[in-house]
Each structure stands twice: as structure tokens, then as C-alpha cells.
Scaffold this motif. Structure first.
Motif, PDB file in Angstrom:
ATOM      1  N   UNK A 133       0.850  -1.194   0.000  1.00 31.51           N
ATOM      2  CA  UNK A 133       0.000   0.000   0.000  1.00 31.51           C
ATOM      3  C   UNK A 133       0.885   1.244   0.000  1.00 31.51           C
ATOM      4  N   UNK A 134       0.274   2.352  -0.370  1.00 33.09           N
ATOM      5  CA  UNK A 134       0.986   3.620  -0.334  1.00 33.09           C
ATOM      6  C   UNK A 134       1.179   4.097   1.081  1.00 33.09           C
ATOM      7  N   UNK A 135       2.183   4.930   1.282  1.00 34.75           N
ATOM      8  CA  UNK A 135       2.467   5.523   2.590  1.00 34.75           C
ATOM      9  C   UNK A 135       2.291   7.026   2.443  1.00 34.75           C
ATOM     10  N   UNK A 136       1.510   7.612   3.325  1.00 33.22           N
ATOM     11  CA  UNK A 136       1.234   9.049   3.265  1.00 33.22           C
ATOM     12  C   UNK A 136       1.714   9.719   4.551  1.00 33.22           C
ATOM     13  N   UNK A 137       1.906  11.011   4.486  1.00 25.84           N
ATOM     14  CA  UNK A 137       2.287  11.781   5.662  1.00 25.84           C
ATOM     15  C   UNK A 137       3.739  11.632   6.064  1.00 25.84           C
ATOM     16  N   UNK A 138       4.603  11.323   5.133  1.00 27.36           N
ATOM     17  CA  UNK A 138       6.025  11.175   5.435  1.00 27.36           C
ATOM     18  C   UNK A 138       6.692  12.535   5.589  1.00 27.36           C
ATOM     19  N   UNK A 139       7.684  12.596   6.425  1.00 27.93           N
ATOM     20  CA  UNK A 139       8.465  13.809   6.652  1.00 27.93           C
ATOM     21  C   UNK A 139       9.761  13.738   5.845  1.00 27.93           C
ATOM     22  N   UNK A 140      10.392  14.871   5.575  1.00 27.51           N
ATOM     23  CA  UNK A 140      11.657  14.864   4.819  1.00 27.51           C
ATOM     24  C   UNK A 140      12.742  13.983   5.432  1.00 27.51           C
ATOM     25  N   UNK A 141      12.678  13.758   6.719  1.00 26.12           N
ATOM     26  CA  UNK A 141      13.690  12.916   7.365  1.00 26.12           C
ATOM     27  C   UNK A 141      13.490  11.432   7.025  1.00 26.12           C
ATOM     28  N   UNK A 142      12.399  11.075   6.367  1.00 28.77           N
ATOM     29  CA  UNK A 142      12.083   9.672   6.069  1.00 28.77           C
ATOM     30  C   UNK A 142      13.116   9.030   5.153  1.00 28.77           C
ATOM     31  N   UNK A 143      13.796   9.827   4.338  1.00 28.36           N
ATOM     32  CA  UNK A 143      14.773   9.242   3.417  1.00 28.36           C
ATOM     33  C   UNK A 143      16.211   9.536   3.825  1.00 28.36           C
ATOM     34  N   UNK A 144      16.410  10.211   4.932  1.00 28.82           N
ATOM     35  CA  UNK A 144      17.773  10.524   5.382  1.00 28.82           C
ATOM     36  C   UNK A 144      18.565   9.243   5.624  1.00 28.82           C
ATOM     37  N   UNK A 145      19.722   9.167   5.034  1.00 30.06           N
ATOM     38  CA  UNK A 145      20.612   8.020   5.242  1.00 30.06           C
ATOM     39  C   UNK A 145      20.207   6.774   4.467  1.00 30.06           C
TER      40      UNK A 145
END
Length: 173
Positions: A148-160
Motif C-alpha cells: 500500500x501507499x504511505x502518506x504523511x512522510x516527513x523529509x527525514x524519512x529518506x535521510x541516510x
């Protein structure tokens, strides 16, 4: 027993009129059938040529290397087939949509996909056409386990997280 004699001219007249009617009906049927055949084939061939023209234009417009590029990275972390399946379910393989600059299109210039191996998630960074800086993006995601899709992610979600996929629109350069 009395023999009846028919006049030869009456029999000839009757059979000639039936013969003429039958010939006229046969000619009429042939004409109608040939007109229907010609009319039907003309319409379908026109439609076919229009369809093949528009599909070849779409294929030329949305072909990899001409309209966009795809680059895979860190292929040891996630199988390409798993990644492609998830991207397809998330709608990121609809390249015609992604390239579409209208209000109902994707209007994307670049998409970066990061892989969160611990949570089995893909994190997307969408850069729309006309973006000004690396901070000008939207975030989305896809959960590989729940599919399923993920919503409401913050910019820190892809850090590292490692980058595993890059799609770039070549038509806006």
C-alpha cells in the motif's frame, strides 16, 4: 381425358417476368453487399491508421532514452523485479502520466526512490517540472509488505537511505 394446352407465349411471359425479378433481386443484393463491404472496410482502415499513428507518436514520445531515463542503483539491496513490481503498483511506471504536463498529469521532472530495508519501504522524492532547488520536492512512499501507499512522510524519512532508482524527464531539459 381432356388434354390442356397452354399457350406458349403466356408461359414464356410468366417465366420471363419471374426471371427478371430474380435477376433484379440478385443484382440488388450484390450491390448492397459490396457497398457495405467497401464502406465497412474504409471506416475501419481509417480508424486503424489513426490509431497506429497516435500509438506510434505516444511510443516515440514516451520511449526510454528519448523522453526519460531510468537508472538503478544499489541493486544488491533489492531485486530489480521486486522494485519494478512495487513501482508499477505505485503508478511510477505510467510514463505517459509522469510526462504529462497538464493539470491531471504527473508533470514530473525527476523521481528519486530510496529503500528502507529495515521497514521494507520505498520512499519517493518527486521533483515537478520547473523545480528550483534540491529542496523543492514532494514525498511519497510504498510499503512492500502491506503493498500500500504511505502518506504523511516527513523529509527525514529518506535521510541516510540508499538511492535505488532514478527516473528523469528528458523533455524538460
Amino acid at each position: 381425358m381432356k388434354k390442356f394446352r397452354f399457350k406458349q407465349s403466356e408461359v414464356n411471359k410468366i417465366s420471363q417476368s419471374y426471371f427478371r425479378v430474380i435477376i433484379a433481386v440478385i443484382i440488388l443484393v450484390i450491390i448492397v453487399a459490396s457497398l457495405l463491404f467497401v464502406f465497412h472496410n474504409k471506416q475501419s482502415s481509417v480508424k486503424h491508421s489513426e490509431t497506429s499513428q497516435s500509438s506510434s507518436q505516444v511510443n516515440n514520445r514516451t520511449s526510454e532514452g528519448k523522453a526519460y531515463t531510468i537508472q538503478y542503483s544499489n541493486s544488491t539491496l533489492i531485486k530489480r523485479s521486486t522494485l519494478n513490481k512495487a513501482l508499477k503498483k505505485a503508478g511510477l511506471f505510467d510514463f505517459t502520466y509522469l510526462l504529462n504536463t497538464s493539470d491531471d498529469g504527473g508533470n514530473d521532472a525527476k523521481i528519486l526512490v530510496y529503500y528502507n530495508q529495515a521497514n521494507q519501504q520505498l520512499i519517493f522524492k518527486f521533483y515537478q517540472n520547473g523545480y528550483q532547488s534540491d529542496n523543492d520536492y514532494q514525498i511519497g512512499g510504498y510499503d512492500l509488505q502491506k503493498q500500500t501507499g504511505i502518506h504523511g512522510l516527513q523529509p527525514s524519512a529518506f535521510n541516510g537511505l540508499p538511492l535505488v532508482y532514478t527516473w528523469e524527464n528528458l523533455q524538460t531539459k
